[in-house]
Design a protein around this motif. Structure first.
Motif, mmCIF file in Angstrom:
data_model
loop_
_atom_site.group_PDB
_atom_site.id
_atom_site.type_symbol
_atom_site.label_atom_id
_atom_site.label_comp_id
_atom_site.label_asym_id
_atom_site.label_seq_id
_atom_site.Cartn_x
_atom_site.Cartn_y
_atom_site.Cartn_z
ATOM 1 N N ALA A 36 0.845 -1.111 -0.027
ATOM 2 C CA ALA A 36 0.063 0.035 0.037
ATOM 3 C C ALA A 36 0.807 1.353 -0.148
ATOM 4 C CB ALA A 36 -0.949 -0.049 1.210
ATOM 5 N N ASP A 37 2.132 1.214 0.659
ATOM 6 C CA ASP A 37 2.982 2.347 0.620
ATOM 7 C C ASP A 37 3.610 2.442 -0.708
ATOM 8 O OD1 ASP A 37 2.069 2.765 3.178
ATOM 9 O OD2 ASP A 37 3.883 1.792 3.916
ATOM 10 N N GLY A 38 3.474 1.659 -1.778
ATOM 11 C CA GLY A 38 4.347 1.823 -3.074
ATOM 12 C C GLY A 38 5.691 1.261 -2.979
ATOM 13 N N ILE A 39 6.153 0.214 -1.658
ATOM 14 C CA ILE A 39 7.138 -0.187 -1.691
ATOM 15 C C ILE A 39 7.106 -1.899 -2.125
ATOM 16 C CG2 ILE A 39 8.863 -1.304 0.136
ATOM 17 C CD1 ILE A 39 7.714 1.283 1.697
ATOM 18 N N LEU A 40 8.024 -2.121 -2.937
ATOM 19 C CA LEU A 40 8.087 -3.638 -3.534
ATOM 20 C C LEU A 40 8.557 -4.393 -2.473
ATOM 21 C CD1 LEU A 40 7.844 -4.925 -6.220
ATOM 22 C CD2 LEU A 40 10.517 -4.928 -6.429
ATOM 23 N N ASP A 41 7.891 -5.610 -2.389
ATOM 24 C CA ASP A 41 7.799 -6.619 -1.319
ATOM 25 C C ASP A 41 7.474 -8.179 -1.872
ATOM 26 O OD1 ASP A 41 8.318 -7.803 1.222
ATOM 27 O OD2 ASP A 41 6.140 -6.900 1.925
ATOM 28 N N CYS A 42 7.753 -9.237 -1.318
ATOM 29 C CA CYS A 42 7.792 -10.358 -1.392
ATOM 30 C C CYS A 42 7.400 -11.379 -0.475
ATOM 31 C CB CYS A 42 8.916 -10.970 -2.383
ATOM 32 S SG CYS A 42 8.682 -12.646 -2.680
ATOM 33 N N PRO A 43 6.167 -11.790 -0.210
ATOM 34 C CA PRO A 43 5.929 -12.855 0.832
ATOM 35 C C PRO A 43 7.037 -13.825 0.751
ATOM 36 C CG PRO A 43 3.881 -12.232 -0.515
ATOM 37 C CD PRO A 43 5.104 -12.013 -1.303
ATOM 38 N N PHE A 44 7.617 -13.794 2.264
ATOM 39 C CA PHE A 44 8.772 -14.792 2.477
ATOM 40 C C PHE A 44 7.984 -16.243 2.448
ATOM 41 C CE2 PHE A 44 11.917 -16.871 5.412
ATOM 42 C CZ PHE A 44 12.922 -16.881 4.215
ATOM 43 N N ASP A 45 6.979 -16.532 2.942
ATOM 44 C CA ASP A 45 6.398 -17.739 3.050
ATOM 45 C C ASP A 45 6.317 -18.530 1.916
ATOM 46 O OD1 ASP A 45 4.344 -15.902 2.785
ATOM 47 O OD2 ASP A 45 2.874 -17.425 3.516
ATOM 48 N N GLY A 46 5.918 -17.810 0.834
ATOM 49 C CA GLY A 46 5.745 -18.313 -0.520
ATOM 50 C C GLY A 46 7.217 -18.768 -1.069
ATOM 51 N N VAL A 47 8.182 -18.036 -0.857
ATOM 52 C CA VAL A 47 9.398 -18.413 -1.105
ATOM 53 C C VAL A 47 10.106 -19.646 -0.498
ATOM 54 C CG1 VAL A 47 11.810 -17.648 -1.441
ATOM 55 C CG2 VAL A 47 9.964 -15.883 -1.797
ATOM 56 N N LEU A 48 9.809 -19.733 0.842
ATOM 57 C CA LEU A 48 10.050 -20.759 1.412
ATOM 58 C C LEU A 48 9.467 -22.331 0.944
ATOM 59 C CD1 LEU A 48 10.113 -19.859 5.212
ATOM 60 C CD2 LEU A 48 12.180 -20.442 3.950
ATOM 61 N N ARG A 49 8.217 -21.844 0.674
ATOM 62 C CA ARG A 49 7.482 -23.014 0.056
ATOM 63 C C ARG A 49 7.920 -23.569 -1.203
ATOM 64 N NH1 ARG A 49 2.850 -20.682 2.243
ATOM 65 N NH2 ARG A 49 2.453 -19.813 0.195
ATOM 66 N N LYS A 50 8.465 -22.696 -2.020
ATOM 67 C CA LYS A 50 8.846 -22.934 -3.290
ATOM 68 C C LYS A 50 10.365 -23.787 -3.292
ATOM 69 C CE LYS A 50 6.744 -19.784 -6.411
ATOM 70 N NZ LYS A 50 6.873 -18.698 -7.460
ATOM 71 N N TYR A 51 10.980 -23.514 -2.289
ATOM 72 C CA TYR A 51 12.391 -23.956 -2.020
ATOM 73 C C TYR A 51 12.189 -25.221 -1.103
ATOM 74 C CZ TYR A 51 14.904 -20.450 -4.611
ATOM 75 O OH TYR A 51 15.287 -19.590 -5.672
ATOM 76 N N LYS A 52 10.989 -25.699 -0.611
ATOM 77 C CA LYS A 52 10.782 -26.801 0.184
ATOM 78 C C LYS A 52 11.319 -26.469 1.602
ATOM 79 C CE LYS A 52 9.855 -29.984 -3.443
ATOM 80 N NZ LYS A 52 8.981 -29.120 -4.282
ATOM 81 N N LEU A 53 11.405 -25.371 2.076
ATOM 82 C CA LEU A 53 11.925 -24.957 3.540
ATOM 83 C C LEU A 53 10.725 -24.668 4.274
ATOM 84 C CD1 LEU A 53 15.139 -22.786 2.182
ATOM 85 C CD2 LEU A 53 14.973 -25.338 3.215
ATOM 86 N N THR A 54 11.000 -24.685 5.707
ATOM 87 C CA THR A 54 10.048 -24.141 6.736
ATOM 88 C C THR A 54 10.889 -23.190 7.628
ATOM 89 O OG1 THR A 54 10.693 -26.116 8.255
ATOM 90 C CG2 THR A 54 8.982 -26.497 6.586
ATOM 91 N N LEU A 55 10.189 -22.555 8.293
ATOM 92 C CA LEU A 55 10.795 -21.935 9.518
ATOM 93 C C LEU A 55 11.547 -22.674 10.615
ATOM 94 C CD1 LEU A 55 7.792 -19.513 10.661
ATOM 95 C CD2 LEU A 55 9.893 -19.128 9.007
ATOM 96 N N ARG A 56 11.278 -24.002 10.696
ATOM 97 C CA ARG A 56 12.207 -25.036 11.496
ATOM 98 C C ARG A 56 13.492 -25.276 10.709
ATOM 99 N NH1 ARG A 56 9.555 -29.840 13.407
ATOM 100 N NH2 ARG A 56 9.043 -28.631 15.168
ATOM 101 N N ASP A 57 13.421 -25.081 9.394
ATOM 102 C CA ASP A 57 14.773 -25.464 8.699
ATOM 103 C C ASP A 57 15.660 -23.857 8.846
ATOM 104 O OD1 ASP A 57 13.854 -27.709 7.484
ATOM 105 O OD2 ASP A 57 12.752 -26.799 6.089
#
Length: 88
Positions: A36-57
């Motif tokens: 909403a502030d016009g700042i580029l972002d990327c949800p980290f949880d989606g990136v973790l899923r693509k690399y088959k990683l979890t917060l535990r990892d």
């Protein structure tokens, strides 16, 4: 210190820093959003899923910092930093 970089044509990435690690997870352009502030972002949880990683990892790798970066040739521009080694 071990370094792992996964090859891709993308220009954005998350860098995972820790005691003995420095990993780069490249971000697909489809996963980028403008908040909403016009700042580029990327949800980290989606990136973790693509690399088959979890917060535990991340915890097992002893990750202490996440950097959301833009890669421009030889330059790395830090867009956001998340510290994970907070004591609560």
């Amino acid at each position: 210190m071990e370094t792992n970089v996964i090859e891709s044509k993308n220009n954005y990435a998350y860098i995972l820093e820790g005691e003995n690690i420095f990993n780069t997870l490249l971000v697909d352009e489809d996963d980028l959003i403008e908040n909403a502030d016009g700042i580029l972002d990327c949800p980290f949880d989606g990136v973790l899923r693509k690399y088959k990683l979890t917060l535990r990892d991340l915890n097992e790798m002893k990750t202490t910092k996440l950097l959301f970066v833009k890669l421009e040739g030889e330059k790395t521009i830090v867009l956001n930093t998340i510290c994970l080694n907070l004591n609560m």
